[in-house]
Scaffold this motif. Structure first.
Motif, mmCIF file in Angstrom:
data_model
loop_
_atom_site.group_PDB
_atom_site.id
_atom_site.type_symbol
_atom_site.label_atom_id
_atom_site.label_comp_id
_atom_site.label_asym_id
_atom_site.label_seq_id
_atom_site.Cartn_x
_atom_site.Cartn_y
_atom_site.Cartn_z
ATOM 1 N N TYR A 134 1.057 -1.299 -0.354
ATOM 2 C CA TYR A 134 -0.083 0.581 -0.458
ATOM 3 C C TYR A 134 0.390 1.319 0.065
ATOM 4 N N SER A 135 2.023 1.562 0.429
ATOM 5 C CA SER A 135 3.072 2.181 0.199
ATOM 6 C C SER A 135 3.180 2.662 -1.249
ATOM 7 N N VAL A 136 3.384 1.973 -2.049
ATOM 8 C CA VAL A 136 3.603 2.406 -3.102
ATOM 9 C C VAL A 136 2.445 3.975 -4.226
ATOM 10 N N ARG A 137 1.024 4.327 -3.536
ATOM 11 C CA ARG A 137 0.701 5.179 -3.018
ATOM 12 C C ARG A 137 0.808 6.280 -2.781
ATOM 13 N N LEU A 138 1.723 6.707 -1.584
ATOM 14 C CA LEU A 138 2.289 7.507 -0.870
ATOM 15 C C LEU A 138 3.197 8.368 -1.554
ATOM 16 N N ARG A 139 3.097 9.667 -1.134
ATOM 17 C CA ARG A 139 3.386 10.974 -2.315
ATOM 18 C C ARG A 139 3.904 11.691 -1.069
ATOM 19 N N GLY A 140 4.679 11.329 0.458
ATOM 20 C CA GLY A 140 4.804 12.527 1.394
ATOM 21 C C GLY A 140 5.691 12.474 1.107
ATOM 22 N N HIS A 141 7.082 13.906 1.483
ATOM 23 C CA HIS A 141 8.274 13.863 1.561
ATOM 24 C C HIS A 141 8.958 12.969 2.635
ATOM 25 N N MET A 142 9.449 12.899 2.562
ATOM 26 C CA MET A 142 10.789 12.453 3.985
ATOM 27 C C MET A 142 11.593 12.936 4.113
ATOM 28 N N LYS A 143 11.809 13.277 5.484
ATOM 29 C CA LYS A 143 12.869 13.938 6.175
ATOM 30 C C LYS A 143 14.865 13.974 6.498
ATOM 31 N N ASN A 144 15.592 14.748 5.686
ATOM 32 C CA ASN A 144 16.868 13.613 6.264
ATOM 33 C C ASN A 144 17.783 13.486 7.343
ATOM 34 N N ASN A 145 17.080 12.551 7.565
ATOM 35 C CA ASN A 145 17.242 12.210 8.862
ATOM 36 C C ASN A 145 17.487 10.847 9.306
ATOM 37 N N ALA A 146 17.627 10.652 10.739
ATOM 38 C CA ALA A 146 18.218 8.917 10.306
ATOM 39 C C ALA A 146 16.753 7.926 10.947
ATOM 40 N N ASP A 147 15.902 9.266 11.459
ATOM 41 C CA ASP A 147 14.559 8.183 11.652
ATOM 42 C C ASP A 147 13.794 7.755 11.425
ATOM 43 N N ASP A 148 13.631 8.558 9.823
ATOM 44 C CA ASP A 148 12.999 8.560 9.107
ATOM 45 C C ASP A 148 13.257 7.280 8.113
ATOM 46 N N VAL A 149 14.955 7.263 8.088
ATOM 47 C CA VAL A 149 15.747 5.982 7.071
ATOM 48 C C VAL A 149 15.573 5.059 7.138
ATOM 49 N N LEU A 150 15.590 4.467 9.238
ATOM 50 C CA LEU A 150 15.239 3.358 9.826
ATOM 51 C C LEU A 150 13.343 2.963 9.574
ATOM 52 N N ILE A 151 12.799 3.732 9.206
ATOM 53 C CA ILE A 151 11.501 3.387 9.295
ATOM 54 C C ILE A 151 11.145 3.163 7.621
ATOM 55 N N LEU A 152 12.009 3.876 7.259
ATOM 56 C CA LEU A 152 11.151 3.017 5.887
ATOM 57 C C LEU A 152 11.929 1.941 5.256
ATOM 58 N N ASN A 153 13.369 1.596 5.800
ATOM 59 C CA ASN A 153 13.950 0.515 5.409
ATOM 60 C C ASN A 153 13.130 -0.788 6.072
ATOM 61 N N TYR A 154 12.437 -0.463 7.816
ATOM 62 C CA TYR A 154 11.495 -1.403 8.625
ATOM 63 C C TYR A 154 11.110 -1.951 7.527
ATOM 64 N N PHE A 155 10.233 -1.083 6.754
ATOM 65 C CA PHE A 155 8.801 -1.469 5.959
ATOM 66 C C PHE A 155 8.935 -1.761 4.760
ATOM 67 N N ARG A 156 10.380 -2.053 4.097
ATOM 68 C CA ARG A 156 11.137 -2.021 3.088
ATOM 69 C C ARG A 156 10.377 -0.674 1.402
ATOM 70 N N VAL A 157 10.107 0.393 2.435
ATOM 71 C CA VAL A 157 9.538 1.003 1.140
ATOM 72 C C VAL A 157 10.086 1.454 0.988
ATOM 73 N N HIS A 158 9.641 2.032 -0.675
ATOM 74 C CA HIS A 158 10.814 3.193 -1.599
ATOM 75 C C HIS A 158 11.205 4.680 -0.606
ATOM 76 N N HIS A 159 12.373 5.250 -0.527
ATOM 77 C CA HIS A 159 12.845 6.467 0.270
ATOM 78 C C HIS A 159 12.054 7.591 -1.360
ATOM 79 N N LYS A 160 12.217 8.759 -0.349
ATOM 80 C CA LYS A 160 10.676 9.086 -1.061
ATOM 81 C C LYS A 160 12.527 10.453 -1.451
ATOM 82 N N THR A 161 11.708 11.321 -1.774
ATOM 83 C CA THR A 161 12.259 12.835 -2.139
ATOM 84 C C THR A 161 12.000 13.480 -0.952
ATOM 85 N N VAL A 162 13.690 14.132 -0.326
ATOM 86 C CA VAL A 162 13.392 15.149 0.793
ATOM 87 C C VAL A 162 13.715 16.159 0.694
ATOM 88 N N MET A 163 12.786 16.765 1.439
ATOM 89 C CA MET A 163 11.673 18.348 1.122
ATOM 90 C C MET A 163 12.911 19.262 1.491
#
Length: 332
Positions: A134-163
């Motif tokens: 379901y995360s394929v349809r998400l369009r939000g931006h991520m922050k350039n910090n370790a917390d966001d990267v760890l969460i996205l990697n845990y769910f194997r979600v593709h990294h989004k562009t950083v605002m």
């Protein structure tokens, strides 16, 4: 048919019935004595419900530990807990809540109607797979910090562009020599919600002439900003100045006042207060260069509707005020 069913049901189910009659023959209450078979079924259902609660608590603790957030039965309240997180994490948190709720309900139905036992390994893998799909349809931006990267990697979600945030310089300018400056602002806790307005009066030498705040009851952000300007002009009559500069961080209010496109219920009050001045000049600014009035407006939200307070000179809780030749930054 309903009355017949009520009387036949205990007989067919072999349930003993005891009745307590009143003096006139009316039945006060009827007691159904369940046999041991139905008592065993009831205790079995209670045990299954208890097992499901333990399983659900484990699932929610798992999700909360990943996001370091607290879930709530109300999705809106649960989503508001991500106020300071990136848009991508906010959307992923909401998605995880929805997936977990639906899967827990499906698991409970299988346990009740199909007598299937819950398996944590299967449940864990299925939830991860659904969130990833379901995360394929998400369009939000991520922050350039370790917390966001760890969460996205845990769910194997593709990294989004950083605002990228661009700093914008903001300045505060004093009024002209023949003017008084009114820094106005309005605030509402919700839209609509409990609102208030605040005004800070300044002279050409950057001195704080006075400050005021007022409660506006339940209203919208736009009306709070608008009445902040109107009430500020009514309050500034005490100084006898005929030329006023209005400084507000609401672009919609500034444009409405310039073009005379006010709501009909506030137009008469606006026309009446304008008769006390020869000229009214409007200046739009950002909140970062209007923080003194913003502080007063937030305190105005704590007052009742129509209740106001004003101070001569600088109030004690107005810790800082804007000054010229100082750069204030806004990130957008």
């Amino acid at each position: 048919m309903t009355l017949v069913a009520v009387h036949i049901w205990p007989v067919e189910m072999n349930i003993e019935v005891k009745e307590r009659h009143g003096s006139c023959g009316s039945i006060w209450f009827r007691v159904f004595l369940l046999p041991n078979k139905f008592r065993e079924i009831s205790s079995l259902r209670q045990a299954r419900n208890w097992q499901h609660r333990i399983f659900a608590a484990r699932a929610w603790n798992w999700i909360e530990g990943i996001f370091v957030l607290t879930a709530h039965c109300n999705l809106l309240t649960s989503y508001q807990a991500t106020k300071w997180r990136s848009p991508m994490v906010c959307d992923l948190w909401l998605l995880a809540n929805l997936v977990l709720k639906s899967e827990l309900w499906a698991l409970r139905n299988k346990g009740v109607f199909e007598q299937k036992k819950a398996n944590w390994s299967i449940f864990y893998k299925r939830v991860l797979k659904l969130i990833q799909d379901y995360s394929v349809r998400l369009r939000g931006h991520m922050k350039n910090n370790a917390d966001d990267v760890l969460i996205l990697n845990y769910f194997r979600v593709h990294h989004k562009t950083v605002m990228q945030f661009q700093p914008v310089e903001c300045y505060w300018h004093p009024p002209n020599d023949d003017e008084i400056l009114l820094c106005c602002d309005g605030a509402a806790r919700g839209n609509p919600g409990r609102a208030g307005a605040g005004v800070v009066a300044r002279d050409a030498y950057c001195n704080v002439l006075g400050a005021m705040l007022i409660g506006l009851g339940i209203t919208t952000n736009f009306l709070a900003e608008l009445y902040g300007v109107i009430v500020g002009l009514e309050w500034a009559i005490r100084w006898g100045v005929r030329r006023v500069c209005i400084r507000s961080d609401s672009f919609s209010v500034v444009e409405a006042l310039k073009n005379s496109t006010l709501p009909w219920f506030s137009r008469q009050r606006w026309v009446a207060v304008c008769r006390n001045y020869d000229a009214i000049r409007f200046v739009h600014t950002y909140r970062e260069a209007n923080f003194a009035a913003d502080n007063m407006a937030k305190k105005g939200c704590l007052l009742e509707n129509g209740e106001g307070m004003h101070y001569e000179g600088r109030s004690l809780f107005l810790n800082s005020a804007e000054y010229p030749n100082v750069i204030y930054y806004r990130f957008k």
